[in-house]
Design a protein around this motif. Structure first.
Motif, PDB file in Angstrom:
ATOM      1  N   LEU A 311      73.261 -24.371  65.257  1.00 43.03           N
ATOM      2  CA  LEU A 311      71.880 -25.019  65.945  1.00 43.03           C
ATOM      3  C   LEU A 311      72.016 -26.291  66.409  1.00 43.03           C
ATOM      4  N   HIS A 312      72.725 -26.913  66.065  1.00 45.70           N
ATOM      5  CA  HIS A 312      72.843 -28.374  66.629  1.00 45.70           C
ATOM      6  C   HIS A 312      73.978 -29.146  66.244  1.00 45.70           C
ATOM      7  N   THR A 313      74.498 -30.103  67.253  1.00 41.27           N
ATOM      8  CA  THR A 313      75.851 -30.961  66.896  1.00 41.27           C
ATOM      9  C   THR A 313      75.334 -32.331  67.061  1.00 41.27           C
ATOM     10  N   GLY A 314      75.431 -33.173  66.095  1.00 40.09           N
ATOM     11  CA  GLY A 314      75.285 -34.485  66.412  1.00 40.09           C
ATOM     12  C   GLY A 314      76.215 -35.406  66.311  1.00 40.09           C
ATOM     13  N   SER A 315      76.304 -36.593  66.797  1.00 40.76           N
ATOM     14  CA  SER A 315      77.607 -37.536  66.628  1.00 40.76           C
ATOM     15  C   SER A 315      77.357 -38.297  65.581  1.00 40.76           C
ATOM     16  N   TRP A 316      78.545 -38.667  64.914  1.00 41.55           N
ATOM     17  CA  TRP A 316      78.718 -39.378  63.665  1.00 41.55           C
ATOM     18  C   TRP A 316      79.897 -40.395  63.761  1.00 41.55           C
ATOM     19  N   SER A 317      79.684 -41.503  63.512  1.00 38.41           N
ATOM     20  CA  SER A 317      80.584 -42.455  63.593  1.00 38.41           C
ATOM     21  C   SER A 317      81.242 -43.223  62.435  1.00 38.41           C
ATOM     22  N   GLY A 318      80.814 -42.620  61.251  1.00 38.80           N
ATOM     23  CA  GLY A 318      81.189 -43.115  60.017  1.00 38.80           C
ATOM     24  C   GLY A 318      82.483 -43.045  59.569  1.00 38.80           C
ATOM     25  N   ASN A 319      82.864 -43.512  58.655  1.00 38.86           N
ATOM     26  CA  ASN A 319      84.245 -43.216  57.872  1.00 38.86           C
ATOM     27  C   ASN A 319      84.131 -42.839  56.409  1.00 38.86           C
ATOM     28  N   GLU A 320      85.147 -42.084  56.246  1.00 38.69           N
ATOM     29  CA  GLU A 320      85.275 -41.690  54.998  1.00 38.69           C
ATOM     30  C   GLU A 320      85.571 -42.682  53.795  1.00 38.69           C
ATOM     31  N   PRO A 321      85.359 -42.658  52.466  1.00 40.06           N
ATOM     32  CA  PRO A 321      84.658 -41.356  51.895  1.00 40.06           C
ATOM     33  C   PRO A 321      83.174 -40.993  52.347  1.00 40.06           C
ATOM     34  N   CYS A 322      82.712 -39.894  52.706  1.00 43.60           N
ATOM     35  CA  CYS A 322      81.485 -39.516  52.978  1.00 43.60           C
ATOM     36  C   CYS A 322      80.855 -38.431  52.362  1.00 43.60           C
ATOM     37  N   ARG A 323      79.367 -38.420  52.298  1.00 38.18           N
ATOM     38  CA  ARG A 323      78.845 -37.266  51.624  1.00 38.18           C
ATOM     39  C   ARG A 323      77.563 -36.847  52.682  1.00 38.18           C
ATOM     40  N   ILE A 324      77.495 -35.795  52.649  1.00 39.06           N
ATOM     41  CA  ILE A 324      76.239 -35.050  53.452  1.00 39.06           C
ATOM     42  C   ILE A 324      75.277 -34.397  52.729  1.00 39.06           C
ATOM     43  N   ALA A 325      74.061 -34.724  52.972  1.00 39.66           N
ATOM     44  CA  ALA A 325      72.954 -33.985  52.300  1.00 39.66           C
ATOM     45  C   ALA A 325      72.023 -33.433  53.125  1.00 39.66           C
ATOM     46  N   LEU A 326      71.364 -32.324  53.161  1.00 37.66           N
ATOM     47  CA  LEU A 326      70.525 -31.484  53.828  1.00 37.66           C
ATOM     48  C   LEU A 326      69.083 -31.360  53.139  1.00 37.66           C
ATOM     49  N   SER A 327      68.252 -31.685  53.861  1.00 40.72           N
ATOM     50  CA  SER A 327      66.891 -31.803  53.039  1.00 40.72           C
ATOM     51  C   SER A 327      66.537 -30.162  52.726  1.00 40.72           C
ATOM     52  N   PRO A 328      65.623 -29.878  51.685  1.00 39.22           N
ATOM     53  CA  PRO A 328      65.495 -28.584  51.270  1.00 39.22           C
ATOM     54  C   PRO A 328      64.957 -27.789  52.344  1.00 39.22           C
ATOM     55  N   ASP A 329      64.081 -28.455  53.298  1.00 41.12           N
ATOM     56  CA  ASP A 329      63.509 -27.490  54.463  1.00 41.12           C
ATOM     57  C   ASP A 329      64.469 -27.362  55.536  1.00 41.12           C
ATOM     58  N   GLY A 330      65.768 -28.062  55.412  1.00 41.40           N
ATOM     59  CA  GLY A 330      66.772 -27.984  56.485  1.00 41.40           C
ATOM     60  C   GLY A 330      66.455 -28.828  57.667  1.00 41.40           C
ATOM     61  N   ARG A 331      65.375 -29.813  57.593  1.00 38.63           N
ATOM     62  CA  ARG A 331      64.955 -30.697  58.974  1.00 38.63           C
ATOM     63  C   ARG A 331      65.491 -31.915  59.013  1.00 38.63           C
ATOM     64  N   VAL A 332      66.253 -32.312  57.897  1.00 36.48           N
ATOM     65  CA  VAL A 332      66.666 -33.779  57.842  1.00 36.48           C
ATOM     66  C   VAL A 332      68.145 -33.714  57.261  1.00 36.48           C
ATOM     67  N   ILE A 333      69.051 -34.406  57.851  1.00 38.24           N
ATOM     68  CA  ILE A 333      70.542 -34.566  57.257  1.00 38.24           C
ATOM     69  C   ILE A 333      70.580 -35.975  57.103  1.00 38.24           C
ATOM     70  N   ALA A 334      71.139 -36.415  55.915  1.00 34.71           N
ATOM     71  CA  ALA A 334      71.557 -37.511  55.616  1.00 34.71           C
ATOM     72  C   ALA A 334      73.219 -37.702  55.205  1.00 34.71           C
ATOM     73  N   ILE A 335      73.814 -38.877  55.795  1.00 34.02           N
ATOM     74  CA  ILE A 335      75.216 -38.862  55.630  1.00 34.02           C
ATOM     75  C   ILE A 335      75.491 -40.080  55.305  1.00 34.02           C
ATOM     76  N   SER A 336      76.223 -40.231  54.023  1.00 33.73           N
ATOM     77  CA  SER A 336      76.867 -41.620  53.569  1.00 33.73           C
ATOM     78  C   SER A 336      78.324 -41.856  54.166  1.00 33.73           C
ATOM     79  N   SER A 337      78.480 -43.151  54.506  1.00 35.20           N
ATOM     80  CA  SER A 337      79.598 -43.351  54.910  1.00 35.20           C
ATOM     81  C   SER A 337      80.241 -44.716  54.052  1.00 35.20           C
ATOM     82  N   ILE A 338      81.243 -44.736  53.317  1.00 35.56           N
ATOM     83  CA  ILE A 338      81.185 -45.788  52.409  1.00 35.56           C
ATOM     84  C   ILE A 338      80.264 -46.026  51.514  1.00 35.56           C
ATOM     85  N   SER A 339      79.573 -47.335  52.054  1.00 35.69           N
ATOM     86  CA  SER A 339      78.022 -47.664  50.881  1.00 35.69           C
ATOM     87  C   SER A 339      76.987 -47.626  52.044  1.00 35.69           C
ATOM     88  N   ASP A 340      77.130 -46.957  53.118  1.00 43.62           N
ATOM     89  CA  ASP A 340      76.066 -46.897  54.156  1.00 43.62           C
ATOM     90  C   ASP A 340      75.562 -45.391  54.247  1.00 43.62           C
TER      91      ASP A 340
END
Ligand SMILES: *[C@@H]1O[C@H](CO)[C@@H](O)[C@H](O)[C@H]1NC(C)=O
Ligand SMILES: *[C@@H]1O[C@H](CO)[C@@H](O)[C@H](O)[C@H]1NC(C)=O
Length: 434
Positions: A311-340
């Motif tokens: 559906l969509h590709t977004g750019s991500w310039s973070g570093n590992e370790p990372c985590r990704i979360a998708l909101s319950p309704d699928g409209r928002v993505i959060a990605i952690s990179s180290i402690s950001d």
């Protein structure tokens, strides 16, 4: 001859250097907890600790709580005295479980998130500590993964007053994995549990811990694995650029039948670090070493040869370790990179929020609550909750688009109602913020 001597001297020097570095590396590593500690469950004074280690311990005895402020920070949950490694919301949305190397799992009530005080109920993990915790679908048991035991322990949760008491099953499940366990899951259907280790193994277990199936992911190593919220699928990612999804199939009378390949998410050009599902399992989000995240429509009938699509590709310039979360309704993505943490609109790819140095250590878990109101993160001894303003904005924009195309009167009214509710919720947060 001269050249030969020179080369020998060089080689000799190199060997000495390697030996020195090796010794140094050994000296720096922290010793494994002694048998005494494991058996007793108490932190005994360490007998063989070096001076360096003692100093390290002293420094750790009064650790500074990491300070972080942000206008969108809704609450900070504090009670753990050690690093927190995992968060899990119960599917009824009432509770949040957190587990820490302080040998406790804590259960927080989501209804007092915005209160001044945050009570938590504590389950002690005797002789060990938990790395992961998951609620069963009916919220009657809590399944934890033991750090030293490298297996599962099941706690019965009994309602008492307005809390729970926890009692561990007499026996832990037998240890089955050869490599460290990286995640566990419990199917919402109540039919199976999953454990995944850092090699290529995933095990599907029944409620009593018997192995129903062993999956070899063939991805060189597992970076992440999870059970889908609908409880039908198990998915994994690793060194290869895809996410593999299997269905765990049961017969009409509930007997286990087989695990079969369902579909793959293909499109990244490097290893996938993590993925997440929306609450109905109809969307998935992935983040990869190729510097992008992707949102997928997985609402397909794979048995009719339909493939999930991008559906969509977004750019991500973070570093590992990372985590990704998708909101319950699928409209928002959060990605952690180290402690950001960076929050994106999943439909447009726009960066909505950026939170820096949220925790004093690497972020170990990131999730949205079941009502889509908060983004929750942890890593050190605290759990931080952010207002999901990006979620309200994304929902309003998306529903306004749908409203434009709507022709049915009932649909229009329902959308208008939902838009105004989301706007009200957003206004309330923004008012508090200013
Ligand atoms: C928490 O984890 C970090 C590594 O991520 C470690 O350096 C630190 O000592 C841990 N803190 C405690 C209190 O165990
Ligand atoms: C998913 O989340 C949305 C938004 O919070 C909610 O309206 C919906 O009922 C949830 N669906 C399921 C299956 O939990």
């Amino acid at each position: 001859m001269v050249a030969f001597v020179a080369v020998s001297v060089l080689l000799g020097g190199l060997v000495l250097l390697l030996v020195f570095l090796f010794k140094k590396a050994q000296g720096n590593s922290t010793p494994e907890p002694s048998i005494d500690q494991k058996v007793n469950g108490q932190a005994l004074p360490e007998k063989q600790s070096t001076k360096k280690h003692k100093l390290h311990k002293l420094r750790n005895e009064k650790p500074q709580q990491h300070t972080f402020t942000h206008p969108l920070l809704a609450a900070v949950l504090k009670a753990h005295s050690g690093n927190i490694t995992c968060l899990d919301f119960s599917s009824n949305g009432k509770y949040l479980a957190s587990c820490s190397d302080d040998r406790t799992v804590r259960i927080w009530s989501t209804k007092d998130f915005l209160d001044r005080e945050h009570r938590s109920m504590r389950a002690n993990v005797e002789f060990d500590h938990a790395t992961h915790a998951r609620f069963s679908h009916d919220c009657r048991t809590l399944i934890v993964c033991l750090a030293n035991g490298e297996t599962l322990r099941v706690y019965k949760m009994t309602k008492k007053d307005d809390g729970f008491t926890f009692s561990a099953a007499p026996e832990d499940f037998p240890k089955r994995h050869k490599a460290p366990i990286i995640n566990i899951g419990v199917a919402e259907t109540g039919k199976f549990m999953m454990t995944a280790s850092s090699d290529t193994t995933i095990m599907v277990l029944d409620r009593k811990g018997a192995v129903l199936a062993t999956i070899n992911t063939n991805q060189m190593n597992n970076a992440y694995a999870a059970v889908s919220p609908c409880g039908r699928f198990v998915a994994s990612c690793g060194f290869t650029p895809d996410v593999k999804v299997w269905e765990v199939c049961f017969g009409k009378s509930g007997e286990f039948r087989e695990v079969c390949r369902a579909f793959d998410l293909k499109g990244h050009s490097a290893g996938v670090c993590g993925f997440a599902f929306s609450n109905d399992s109809r969307r998935m989000a992935t983040v990869s070493k190729d510097g992008t995240w992707k949102l997928w429509n997985t609402d397909v009938e794979y048995k009719k040869q339909q493939d999930p699509y991008l559906l969509h590709t977004g750019s991500w310039s973070g570093n590992e370790p990372c985590r990704i979360a998708l909101s319950p309704d699928g409209r928002v993505i959060a990605i952690s990179s180290i402690s950001d943490i960076t929050v994106y609109n999943a439909l447009t790819g726009d960066v909505e929020e950026e939170f820096h140095s949220v925790h004093g250590e690497v972020i170990t878990d990131l999730a949205f609550d079941t009502c889509n109101r908060f983004l929750v993160s942890t890593g050190d001894r605290a759990i931080r909750l952010f207002h999901n303003t990006a979620g309200y904005r994304a929902a309003i924009a998306d529903m306004k688009e749908t409203l434009k195309k709507a022709t049915n009167k009932g649909t229009k009214e329902r959308l208008q109602q939902q838009i105004s509710e989301a706007q009200k919720a957003l206004n309330a947060v923004m008012k508090k913020k200013n």
